[in-house]
Design a protein around this motif. Structure first.
Motif, mmCIF file in Angstrom:
data_model
loop_
_atom_site.group_PDB
_atom_site.id
_atom_site.type_symbol
_atom_site.label_atom_id
_atom_site.label_comp_id
_atom_site.label_asym_id
_atom_site.label_seq_id
_atom_site.Cartn_x
_atom_site.Cartn_y
_atom_site.Cartn_z
ATOM 1 N N ILE A 258 0.612 8.647 -12.963
ATOM 2 C CA ILE A 258 0.054 9.299 -11.774
ATOM 3 C C ILE A 258 1.164 9.810 -10.854
ATOM 4 O O ILE A 258 0.977 10.804 -10.153
ATOM 5 N N SER A 259 2.310 9.136 -10.862
ATOM 6 C CA SER A 259 3.425 9.624 -10.062
ATOM 7 C C SER A 259 3.897 10.974 -10.583
ATOM 8 O O SER A 259 4.198 11.884 -9.801
ATOM 9 N N SER A 260 3.971 11.130 -11.909
ATOM 10 C CA SER A 260 4.391 12.404 -12.497
ATOM 11 C C SER A 260 3.395 13.510 -12.219
ATOM 12 O O SER A 260 3.741 14.688 -12.237
ATOM 13 N N MET A 261 2.141 13.140 -11.937
ATOM 14 C CA MET A 261 1.100 14.115 -11.634
ATOM 15 C C MET A 261 1.049 14.459 -10.148
ATOM 16 O O MET A 261 0.283 15.327 -9.737
ATOM 17 N N GLY A 262 1.837 13.767 -9.339
ATOM 18 C CA GLY A 262 1.856 14.033 -7.909
ATOM 19 C C GLY A 262 0.984 13.113 -7.092
ATOM 20 O O GLY A 262 0.718 13.386 -5.919
ATOM 21 N N CYS A 263 0.532 12.001 -7.698
ATOM 22 C CA CYS A 263 -0.311 11.044 -6.978
ATOM 23 C C CYS A 263 0.515 9.852 -6.505
ATOM 24 O O CYS A 263 1.617 9.607 -6.983
ATOM 25 N N THR A 264 -0.047 9.104 -5.586
ATOM 26 C CA THR A 264 0.626 7.944 -5.023
ATOM 27 C C THR A 264 0.480 6.732 -5.947
ATOM 28 O O THR A 264 -0.593 6.507 -6.507
ATOM 29 N N LYS A 265 1.539 5.962 -6.094
ATOM 30 C CA LYS A 265 1.487 4.735 -6.897
ATOM 31 C C LYS A 265 0.972 3.586 -6.030
ATOM 32 O O LYS A 265 1.587 3.252 -5.025
ATOM 33 N N TRP A 266 -0.142 2.985 -6.436
ATOM 34 C CA TRP A 266 -0.721 1.905 -5.654
ATOM 35 C C TRP A 266 -0.725 0.568 -6.396
ATOM 36 O O TRP A 266 -0.667 -0.488 -5.788
ATOM 37 N N LEU A 267 -0.854 0.596 -7.727
ATOM 38 C CA LEU A 267 -1.103 -0.636 -8.471
ATOM 39 C C LEU A 267 0.167 -1.450 -8.685
ATOM 40 O O LEU A 267 1.261 -0.912 -8.846
ATOM 41 N N ASP A 268 -0.003 -2.769 -8.707
ATOM 42 C CA ASP A 268 1.067 -3.677 -9.104
ATOM 43 C C ASP A 268 0.420 -4.946 -9.647
ATOM 44 O O ASP A 268 -0.776 -4.960 -9.956
ATOM 45 N N HIS A 269 1.185 -6.025 -9.769
ATOM 46 C CA HIS A 269 0.625 -7.242 -10.360
ATOM 47 C C HIS A 269 -0.384 -7.916 -9.432
ATOM 48 O O HIS A 269 -1.144 -8.785 -9.870
ATOM 49 N N ILE A 270 -0.389 -7.520 -8.170
ATOM 50 C CA ILE A 270 -1.354 -8.079 -7.218
ATOM 51 C C ILE A 270 -2.479 -7.086 -6.925
ATOM 52 O O ILE A 270 -3.656 -7.434 -6.966
ATOM 53 N N VAL A 271 -2.116 -5.844 -6.625
ATOM 54 C CA VAL A 271 -3.109 -4.810 -6.294
ATOM 55 C C VAL A 271 -3.681 -4.251 -7.581
ATOM 56 O O VAL A 271 -2.988 -3.592 -8.362
ATOM 57 N N LYS A 272 -4.961 -4.497 -7.827
ATOM 58 C CA LYS A 272 -5.592 -4.075 -9.075
ATOM 59 C C LYS A 272 -6.439 -2.810 -8.926
ATOM 60 O O LYS A 272 -6.732 -2.142 -9.914
ATOM 61 N N PHE A 273 -6.865 -2.507 -7.708
ATOM 62 C CA PHE A 273 -7.724 -1.340 -7.502
ATOM 63 C C PHE A 273 -7.043 -0.271 -6.653
ATOM 64 O O PHE A 273 -7.096 0.903 -6.956
ATOM 65 N N GLY A 274 -6.448 -0.633 -5.552
ATOM 66 C CA GLY A 274 -5.662 0.310 -4.770
ATOM 67 C C GLY A 274 -6.471 1.332 -4.003
ATOM 68 O O GLY A 274 -7.647 1.125 -3.674
ATOM 69 N N TYR A 275 -5.834 2.460 -3.724
ATOM 70 C CA TYR A 275 -6.404 3.526 -2.916
ATOM 71 C C TYR A 275 -6.314 4.853 -3.676
ATOM 72 O O TYR A 275 -5.563 4.989 -4.628
ATOM 73 N N PHE A 276 -7.083 5.835 -3.198
ATOM 74 C CA PHE A 276 -6.934 7.211 -3.657
ATOM 75 C C PHE A 276 -7.163 8.153 -2.488
ATOM 76 O O PHE A 276 -7.906 7.835 -1.550
ATOM 77 N N ARG A 277 -6.518 9.301 -2.554
ATOM 78 C CA ARG A 277 -6.840 10.419 -1.671
ATOM 79 C C ARG A 277 -7.751 11.361 -2.439
ATOM 80 O O ARG A 277 -7.669 11.457 -3.667
ATOM 81 N N ALA A 278 -8.621 12.083 -1.728
ATOM 82 C CA ALA A 278 -9.565 12.976 -2.401
ATOM 83 C C ALA A 278 -8.836 14.023 -3.235
ATOM 84 O O ALA A 278 -9.252 14.348 -4.352
ATOM 85 N N CYS A 279 -7.736 14.566 -2.704
ATOM 86 C CA CYS A 279 -6.989 15.583 -3.450
ATOM 87 C C CYS A 279 -6.369 14.992 -4.716
ATOM 88 O O CYS A 279 -6.222 15.689 -5.730
#
Length: 402
Positions: A258-279
Motif C-alpha cells: 500500500i505504501s508503493s501505491m501511495g497509501c498510508t501504512k497503518w498495520l503492525d503487530h498490534i494494529v490489525k485494522f487501522g485507518y483509511f482515507r476515502a481517496c
C-alpha cells in the motif's frame, strides 16, 4: 538557557533533536492539508479543477493511459458497455476504452469541508448538489454527532473524473481492511509467492475475534486453506478469517504494497485494522479493478467481492448494476466501498465516523444513491464520454469524428 547549558546537557539536546526529526518526518508523510482542530465550515460552492489540455496527437494521449490488456479482449470484461462507439477525451474506441493512468489522480485537489470535482469540466446540477450538500452537512446533527466526519471519494475508471469530500480525513477502517488485505493476498498468489491451497491452522488464543463470522465456533486446531479463508473473510466478513490471513501473510509485505501505491501504512503487530482515507480506498479499488481486467486471479477476487453481504448500497442500485464491494462498521465508523459496474464503471468509498451497524446506515445509503445520480448526469452531459448507439439493441449507429 544559555549555550553552556546545552553543552553540558547533551542528553537533553539529543531529545530535542529527536523530537524535531520525528515531527518533520510525520509532516512529510501525509498529503493532507494541516488540521487545525477547528471545524471547517462546509463550502456551498463547487470547486472544479479543469482537465489537463489534450495532447497534440493521439500517440501522446495513448502514452498517458494505462492498458496492458489486448484491445480485443477488453470488451469481454465489460459488464455494461456491450457493442458501442466510445469516445474518451476525444479519442474513439469501438469496444472497451483503456483504463486511465493512475498518474491522472496524483494531482487532484482536496480540502476539508469542500466538495471537489477533479479532471473534468463537468459541473453538478444545482438540484443534485443541494441534495448531496444536505446529506453531508453535519451542522444539522446533534451536539454529540458533530464530531463525526463524512468522507467520500469517487473516480471514473476510464476518464479520471473524480468527486470527493474530506477525502484525506483518516477514518477507522473496520472491515474495509479486508478488501485491501485480500488484494495483497491475490498479488502474492499471482506472483507465485503463495497458493490458494496453502493451509492455516486456527489458534484460538492467537486468532479469535468476536463479531461476524463462523470460524470462531471452530475447534482449536482446525485447518483452513487460504481460499477458504478468503471466501469467508469477504463474503460473510469473518473476523477470525481475517486474523488468520493477517497472521499467515504478515503485515510487512502488505504495508510495502500500500505504501508503493501511495497509501498510508497503518498495520503492525498490534494494529490489525487501522485507518483509511476515502481517496486511499479509491486507489485500492482501482488496483483491484486493474487486476480483474488483467489476471485470472483478479477475476476470481472480483467475483468474490460481488458476493459480499452486509451492503449499504440500496436495492435499487443492485437492480440496475452489478456491484463489487466491501463494507465495514463498528463502534467508531460506518463505511462502504466498491466498484459500481455502471455504463461508466466507477469506484466509490463513503467513510463516516458514525457508530452503529448496517441498520443505522441510512445516511450512507442516501449518499451512495445521490452519487450514482451525479455519475449518471456526468455520463450523459459531458464530452469526456460520447456514445453513439441504437437505443433498442446497443448497435453502433455510425462512427463520427469527434
Amino acid at each position: 538557557m544559555n549555550f553552556d547549558f546545552f553543552c553540558k546537557n547533551t542528553f537533553f539536546v539529543k531529545r530535542i533533536v529527536f523530537l524535531l526529526s520525528f515531527l518533520i518526518v510525520l509532516c512529510s508523510c501525509t498529503q493532507a492539508p494541516p488540521d487545525t482542530g477547528e471545524k471547517t465550515p462546509l463550502s456551498t460552492e463547487q470547486v472544479i479543477t479543469e482537465k489537463e489540455p489534450l495532447a497534440a496527437d493521439e500517440t501522446d494521449m495513448i502514452a498517458g493511459m494505462q492498458c496492458d490488456v489486448p484491445q480485443e479482449n477488453i470488451v469481454s470484461f465489460a459488464e455494461s458497455f456491450s457493442s458501442a462507439l466510445y469516445s474518451v477525451n476525444n479519442m474513439q474506441f469501438s469496444s472497451y476504452p483503456p483504463l486511465v493512468s493512475e498518474d491522472v489522480f496524483k494531482n487532484e485537489k482536496h480540502q476539508a469541508g469542500i466538495i471537489y470535482i477533479n479532471n473534468t469540466d463537468y459541473v453538478i446540477s444545482d438540484e443534485l448538489y443541494k441534495r448531496l450538500f444536505d446529506l453531508i452537512d453535519t451542522d444539522k446533527d446533534t451536539e454529540d454527532q458533530k464530531r463525526f466526519k463524512t468522507c467520500f471519494y469517487v473516480s471514473d475508471l476510464y476518464t479520471g473524473m473524480s468527486l470527493s469530500f474530506n477525502a484525506y480525513s483518516p477514518i477507522i477502517s473496520e472491515s474495509l481492511i479486508k478488501a485491501a488485505m485480500g488484494l495483497y493476498v491475490i498479488k502474492q498468489i499471482e506472483s507465485g509467492e503463495a497458493s490458494f491451497d496453502d493451509k492455516v491452522v486456527y489458534n484460538k488464543a492467537k486468532h479469535y475475534k468476536g463479531g461476524g463470522g463462523t470460524i470462531k465456533y471452530s475447534e482449536d486446531g482446525s485447518v483452513y486453506t487460504v481460499r477458504e479463508l478468503m471466501e469467508k473473510m469477504i463474503t460473510i466478513s469473518d473476523n477470525v478469517a481475517y486474523m488468520m490471513i493477517h497472521s499467515h501473510f504478515g503485515y510487512e509485505g502488505y504495508n510495502e504494497m500500500i505504501s508503493s501505491m501511495g497509501c498510508t501504512k497503518w498495520l503492525d503487530h498490534i494494529v490489525k485494522f487501522g485507518y483509511f482515507r476515502a481517496c486511499e480506498m479509491g486507489i485500492i479499488w482501482r488496483e483491484i479493478y486493474r487486476m480483474y481486467c488483467e489476471t485470472e486471479t483478479g477475476k476470481w477476487y472480483m467475483e468474490l467481492l460481488k458476493k459480499a453481504n452486509h451492503s449499504f448500497f440500496d436495492d435499487s442500485m443492485y437492480d440496475s448494476y452489478t456491484i463489487a464491494h466491501k463494507a465495514g462498521w463498528g463502534a467508531e465508523a460506518q463505511n462502504e466501498s466498491g466498484v459500481v459496474f455502471a455504463e461508466h464503471p466507477y469506484t466509490v468509498a463513503v467513510l463516516t465516523g458514525r457508530n452503529g451497524n448496517k441498520n443505522d446506515g441510512k445516511n450512507i445509503t442516501e449518499i451512495l444513491l445521490c452519487i450514482d445520480e451525479i455519475m449518471k448526469e456526468y455520463f450523459v452531459s459531458t464530452d469526456d464520454y460520447i456514445i453513439e448507439t441504437d437505443n433498442n439493441n446497443g448497435n453502433i449507429i455510425e462512427e463520427q469524428e469527434i
